[in-house]
Design an enzyme around this catalytic site. Structure first.
Site, PDB file in Angstrom:
ATOM      1  N   GLU A 148     -29.045 -14.184  41.337  1.00  0.00           N
ATOM      2  CA  GLU A 148     -29.888 -15.273  41.849  1.00  0.00           C
ATOM      3  C   GLU A 148     -29.252 -15.790  43.143  1.00  0.00           C
ATOM      4  O   GLU A 148     -28.086 -15.526  43.427  1.00  0.00           O
ATOM      5  CB  GLU A 148     -29.987 -16.410  40.815  1.00  0.00           C
ATOM      6  N   HIS A 172     -32.889 -12.614  42.415  1.00  0.00           N
ATOM      7  CA  HIS A 172     -33.722 -13.422  41.524  1.00  0.00           C
ATOM      8  C   HIS A 172     -34.149 -14.624  42.365  1.00  0.00           C
ATOM      9  O   HIS A 172     -33.458 -15.634  42.429  1.00  0.00           O
ATOM     10  CB  HIS A 172     -32.902 -13.854  40.305  1.00  0.00           C
ATOM     11  N   ASP A 206     -27.991  -5.253  41.020  1.00  0.00           N
ATOM     12  CA  ASP A 206     -28.966  -5.670  42.025  1.00  0.00           C
ATOM     13  C   ASP A 206     -30.361  -5.519  41.434  1.00  0.00           C
ATOM     14  O   ASP A 206     -31.105  -4.605  41.769  1.00  0.00           O
ATOM     15  CB  ASP A 206     -28.808  -4.829  43.297  1.00  0.00           C
ATOM     16  N   ASP A 242     -35.475 -20.508  41.471  1.00  0.00           N
ATOM     17  CA  ASP A 242     -36.517 -21.312  40.824  1.00  0.00           C
ATOM     18  C   ASP A 242     -36.966 -22.403  41.805  1.00  0.00           C
ATOM     19  O   ASP A 242     -36.439 -22.523  42.902  1.00  0.00           O
ATOM     20  CB  ASP A 242     -35.992 -21.932  39.509  1.00  0.00           C
TER      21      ASP A 242
HETATM   22  O1  G3I Z   1     -18.507 -25.611  29.963  1.00  0.00           O
HETATM   23  C1  G3I Z   1     -17.959 -24.314  29.869  1.00  0.00           C
HETATM   24  C2  G3I Z   1     -16.468 -24.369  29.915  1.00  0.00           C
HETATM   25  O2  G3I Z   1     -15.993 -25.145  28.867  1.00  0.00           O
HETATM   26  C3  G3I Z   1     -15.936 -22.935  29.864  1.00  0.00           C
HETATM   27  O3  G3I Z   1     -14.548 -22.942  30.043  1.00  0.00           O
HETATM   28  C4  G3I Z   1     -16.570 -22.091  30.937  1.00  0.00           C
HETATM   29  C5  G3I Z   1     -16.189 -20.629  30.842  1.00  0.00           C
HETATM   30  O4  G3I Z   1     -16.917 -19.847  31.751  1.00  0.00           O
HETATM   31  O5  G3I Z   1     -17.969 -22.159  30.854  1.00  0.00           O
HETATM   32  C6  G3I Z   1     -18.442 -23.473  31.033  1.00  0.00           C
HETATM   33  O6  G3I Z   1     -19.836 -23.554  31.105  1.00  0.00           O
HETATM   34  C7  G3I Z   1     -20.488 -22.845  32.129  1.00  0.00           C
HETATM   35  C8  G3I Z   1     -21.228 -23.815  33.021  1.00  0.00           C
HETATM   36  O7  G3I Z   1     -21.983 -23.117  33.969  1.00  0.00           O
HETATM   37  C9  G3I Z   1     -20.302 -24.756  33.758  1.00  0.00           C
HETATM   38  O8  G3I Z   1     -19.491 -24.091  34.670  1.00  0.00           O
HETATM   39  C10 G3I Z   1     -21.470 -21.894  31.468  1.00  0.00           C
HETATM   40  O9  G3I Z   1     -20.752 -20.895  30.764  1.00  0.00           O
HETATM   41  C11 G3I Z   1     -22.359 -21.258  32.504  1.00  0.00           C
HETATM   42  O10 G3I Z   1     -23.385 -20.541  31.842  1.00  0.00           O
HETATM   43  C12 G3I Z   1     -22.981 -22.308  33.396  1.00  0.00           C
HETATM   44  O11 G3I Z   1     -23.645 -21.626  34.426  1.00  0.00           O
HETATM   45  C13 G3I Z   1     -24.544 -22.387  35.216  1.00  0.00           C
HETATM   46  C14 G3I Z   1     -25.982 -21.891  35.002  1.00  0.00           C
HETATM   47  O12 G3I Z   1     -26.852 -22.584  35.873  1.00  0.00           O
HETATM   48  C15 G3I Z   1     -26.467 -22.087  33.579  1.00  0.00           C
HETATM   49  O13 G3I Z   1     -26.505 -23.413  33.245  1.00  0.00           O
HETATM   50  C16 G3I Z   1     -24.159 -22.180  36.662  1.00  0.00           C
HETATM   51  O14 G3I Z   1     -22.884 -22.774  36.908  1.00  0.00           O
HETATM   52  C17 G3I Z   1     -25.187 -22.796  37.589  1.00  0.00           C
HETATM   53  O15 G3I Z   1     -24.873 -22.432  38.899  1.00  0.00           O
HETATM   54  C18 G3I Z   1     -26.586 -22.304  37.226  1.00  0.00           C
HETATM   55  O16 G3I Z   1     -27.496 -22.992  38.010  1.00  0.00           O
HETATM   56  C19 G3I Z   1     -28.850 -22.575  37.969  1.00  0.00           C
HETATM   57  C20 G3I Z   1     -29.680 -23.763  37.522  1.00  0.00           C
HETATM   58  O17 G3I Z   1     -29.372 -24.068  36.184  1.00  0.00           O
HETATM   59  C21 G3I Z   1     -31.175 -23.526  37.708  1.00  0.00           C
HETATM   60  N1  G3I Z   1     -31.458 -23.069  39.037  1.00  0.00           N
HETATM   61  C22 G3I Z   1     -30.763 -21.876  39.381  1.00  0.00           C
HETATM   62  C23 G3I Z   1     -29.259 -22.096  39.349  1.00  0.00           C
HETATM   63  C24 G3I Z   1     -28.499 -20.865  39.790  1.00  0.00           C
HETATM   64  O18 G3I Z   1     -28.521 -19.815  38.886  1.00  0.00           O
HETATM   65  O1  9MR Z   2     -35.566 -18.297  36.987  1.00  0.00           O
HETATM   66  C1  9MR Z   2     -34.636 -19.026  36.207  1.00  0.00           C
HETATM   67  C2  9MR Z   2     -33.343 -19.186  36.981  1.00  0.00           C
HETATM   68  O2  9MR Z   2     -33.554 -19.961  38.127  1.00  0.00           O
HETATM   69  C3  9MR Z   2     -32.263 -19.783  36.095  1.00  0.00           C
HETATM   70  O3  9MR Z   2     -31.024 -19.726  36.747  1.00  0.00           O
HETATM   71  C4  9MR Z   2     -32.171 -19.020  34.792  1.00  0.00           C
HETATM   72  C5  9MR Z   2     -31.182 -19.630  33.828  1.00  0.00           C
HETATM   73  O4  9MR Z   2     -31.464 -20.920  33.538  1.00  0.00           O
HETATM   74  O5  9MR Z   2     -33.425 -18.958  34.155  1.00  0.00           O
HETATM   75  C6  9MR Z   2     -34.402 -18.311  34.916  1.00  0.00           C
HETATM   76  O6  9MR Z   2     -35.593 -18.317  34.185  1.00  0.00           O
HETATM   77  C7  9MR Z   2     -35.638 -17.399  33.124  1.00  0.00           C
HETATM   78  C8  9MR Z   2     -35.568 -18.140  31.798  1.00  0.00           C
HETATM   79  O7  9MR Z   2     -34.327 -18.777  31.650  1.00  0.00           O
HETATM   80  C9  9MR Z   2     -35.815 -17.186  30.653  1.00  0.00           C
HETATM   81  N1  9MR Z   2     -37.060 -16.484  30.840  1.00  0.00           N
HETATM   82  C10 9MR Z   2     -37.109 -15.719  32.067  1.00  0.00           C
HETATM   83  C11 9MR Z   2     -36.931 -16.617  33.258  1.00  0.00           C
HETATM   84  C12 9MR Z   2     -36.876 -15.846  34.586  1.00  0.00           C
HETATM   85  O8  9MR Z   2     -37.537 -14.717  34.658  1.00  0.00           O
END
Ligand code: G3I
Ligand code: 9MR
Ligand code: ZN
Length: 585
Positions: free
Chosen positions: A567, A513, A558, A191
């Site tokens: 991603e 992604h 993939d 993103d």
């Molecule tokens: O808080 C819970 C914890 O209590 C539990 O034990 C654990 C079990 O897996 O999960 C924990 O939460 C997780 C959280 O990360 C903290 O580690 C969520 O399940 C998990 O969905 C979350 O994932 C993050 C994701 O964003 C969604 O928020 C990833 O670490 C993080 O790398 C990813 O980052 C995204 C940005 O939001 C947007 N840009 C792209 C980037 C990479 O995908």
């Molecule tokens: O592109 C977004 C990615 O960077 C984030 O990690 C992800 C989870 O927050 O979300 C992606 O965006 C998606 C959105 O959450 C739901 N609609 C589709 C988007 C990507 O195609």
């Protein structure tokens, strides 16, 4: 959703033949033209290669007994071996046999021929075998630059984007209004958001790469606009993001959490994303958040010492920002961030900022030698000792280990010797435990079953970093060996026999992604980018569609749609850079 293969062929057929030929010839220039007949996915090697003096292991996942290593140029056998006994890898469900060719030291380009199975992808053995891979991994940050035009040049023609996100404004949640033209920084991932917390660990990890492996990376030219300006390119590239981070600081010292649109843009090139880029805060006073502010304090404190010899003014600006940020966190020790109403970009939410503050105190101590920072660290660090024994100690949400390690790495007079000895002892014990389980793991990866989370490949790279930091505190070849094992996993020695770096190796993944890769006209994705990797959490539809009951290491696809397993992200890329830097001569 079309399948990835189908999408690629559709794309190919719409491209002019000259472009396809150019793409193929540029693959040749990268040294990946061998093995047109293709490797067997049942034979898993590091598709980049191995260092001459290091252990060299491949993994075979169908029953076989013997193997040969052959020279790619003339198919001459240079090594013969017997496969080890089969063992079940519970995390992937694979039956694994080891092919050990450690005794082959001769530099060259080879493949494995396993009787009754086939041949592997090609790999090399060389002292500087990971040099180009390091170059691509670090240069990938240049590709992520926001606020400027990017062009990867003649090695990757067509990999360009125009200047993007040149306007910014305050979101109501920031406590301010009007324009805020915070340009710069790196796009976080696939993103176009920019997030201070994730920038924090990323930039800190890269600055540490410089501090620990400076002599190895100093003269590597990254072919970026600043190249040749007298500052090492790794520091030139890091500065691009530091400048943006510094601009996310308010006058009171607090730092806004992120700058993104309100929702994720479509799959367009960055310059075609016209959603307003907003500085987003917590929605109520003090509007800035503690984890972001403490992360900025830590990173700017490191920058203050690192840039001193190259640009004393910039170093001083960083130090001032770090001090101000620290003071803000003293006043507001735990203001946490949640997405305000109407905002649904990445949250990077963390309900506890004590570890971020510990890291900041330790870096400020290391940089300034001022007693209050030391006092804070010595008083608080015992609470964080258990984090060193945690399965994966560092990540965007947990940075205590960085604080503990940096304190132990400090050579400053007055550093508490008891604390240093304690941290060193615990770090070494943790590294030993990781080595032990890595050696027992059939794929020789440090991951535990519970580590197959969103960004598991980042966890792999962070294990590598942890081992290499331990090796600085107490040198031990087994730490380096296991760190490299984690690298081998990322570069092809895994259940998919896939290289998780775009355009690296003969069988890399193709569909990250990643908006610039998905929206652009290029056949292959932007080079050098690490995929997030298998994720048993299955937080996207593409993963949900996979068969039920898959072992965790197999929950990966993939497919561009799989943001939860495919991603790319700067915080996974940075420890990969660290790990690669560690292998350089
Ligand atoms: O808080 C819970 C914890 O209590 C539990 O034990 C654990 C079990 O897996 O999960 C924990 O939460 C997780 C959280 O990360 C903290 O580690 C969520 O399940 C998990 O969905 C979350 O994932 C993050 C994701 O964003 C969604 O928020 C990833 O670490 C993080 O790398 C990813 O980052 C995204 C940005 O939001 C947007 N840009 C792209 C980037 C990479 O995908
Ligand atoms: O592109 C977004 C990615 O960077 C984030 O990690 C992800 C989870 O927050 O979300 C992606 O965006 C998606 C959105 O959450 C739901 N609609 C589709 C988007 C990507 O195609
Ligand atoms: Zn941008």
């Amino acid at each position: 959703m079309t399948t990835p293969t189908c999408r690629l062929s559709t794309r190919l057929s719409t491209l002019p033949i000259w472009l396809i030929l150019l793409a193929i010839s540029s693959l040749g220039a990268m040294g990946t033209a061998y093995g047109a007949e293709g490797g067997s996915i049942q034979i898993k090697v590091d598709q980049v290669g191995y260092l001459p003096g290091a252990p060299k292991v491949a993994v075979v996942t169908v029953a076989a007994t013997t193997f040969e290593v052959k020279r790619a140029s003339d198919n001459v056998t240079v090594f013969k071996g017997t496969l080890g006994p089969a063992s079940l890898d519970a995390d992937s469900g694979d039956s694994v046999q080891i092919a050990d060719f450690t005794k082959l030291h001769q530099a060259g380009t080879y493949y494995l021929d396993v009787r009754g199975v086939g041949r592997s992808w090609t790999f090399s053995i060389r002292r500087d075998v990971f040099l180009h891979t390091y170059f691509l991994a670090m240069r990938a940050f240049y590709g992520q630059r926001c606020g400027t035009a990017v062009d990867l040049g003649p090695e990757f023609p067509g990999y360009t984007h125009a200047a993007c996100h040149l306007k910014g404004e305050f979101h109501p949640s920031s406590g301010k209004q009007g324009e805020r033209d915070n340009i710069g920084g790196w796009h976080d991932a696939g993103d176009y958001g920019r997030y201070v917390v994730n920038s924090g660990i990323t930039t800190g990890t890269l600055l540490w790469t410089w501090e620990i492996f400076g002599p190895k990376v100093k003269s590597i030219n990254l072919h970026i606009p600043e190249s040749g300006n007298g500052t090492p390119d790794i520091l030139n590239e890091i500065r691009w993001n530091l400048e943006w981070m510094l601009n996310m600081q308010d006058e009171d010292g607090g730092v806004w959490h992120k700058q993104t649109s309100e929702h994720f843009p479509a799959f367009v090139m960055p310059e075609d994303d016209h959603l307003p880029s907003e500085v987003i805060g917590t929605g109520q006073a003090p509007f800035k958040s503690t984890c972001a502010t403490a992360d900025l304090a830590a990173v700017a404190a490191i920058a203050a010492r690192v840039y001193q010899p190259f640009d004393a003014k910039f170093a001083a600006r960083n130090l001032e920002a770090a001090r101000k940020a620290w003071l803000w966190t003293e006043k507001y020790p735990n203001v946490v961030f949640k997405n305000p109403q109407g905002v649904n970009t990445g949250e990077y939410s963390d309900n506890y900022c004590g570890d971020e503050r510990l890291w900041a105190a330790a870096e400020l101590w290391r940089t300034t030698g001022e007693v209050p920072y030391d006092d804070y660290f010595v008083k608080h660090y015992p609470d964080f000792r258990p984090s060193l024994e945690a399965p994966s100690p560092e990540g965007w949400r947990e940075v205590a280990a960085l604080g503990l390690w940096t304190y132990a790495l400090s050579t400053r007079k007055g550093t508490d010797a008891t604390a240093v000895a304690d941290i060193r002892k615990r770090t070494v014990a943790a590294a030993r435990a990781i080595v032990e389980r890595t050696r027992k793991n059939p794929y020789r990866v440090s991951l535990l079953k519970k580590d197959y989370v969103w960004g598991s490949n980042g966890v792999v790279a962070n294990y590598g970093m942890e081992l290499l930091v331990a090796n600085v505190l107490a040198p031990d070849p087994s730490f380096v060996e296991s760190a490299q094992d984690n690298l081998h996993y990322l570069l092809g020695r895994n259940t998919f026999s896939i290289s998780w770096m775009t355009q690296v190796g003969e069988n890399p993944y193709h569909h990250p992604h990643h908006r610039p890769s998905g929206a652009g006209k290029n056949v292959e994705p932007w080079p050098g980018l690490l995929s997030g990797g298998p994720n048993a959490g299955r937080q996207d539809d593409a993963l949900k569609k996979l068969p039920q009951g898959l072992p965790p290491a197999k929950v990966y696809v993939d497919d561009q749609a799989s943001y939860a397993s495919n991603e790319i992200a700067i915080n996974w890329q940075a420890p990969l850079v660290f790990l690669l830097a560690g292998t350089l001569p």
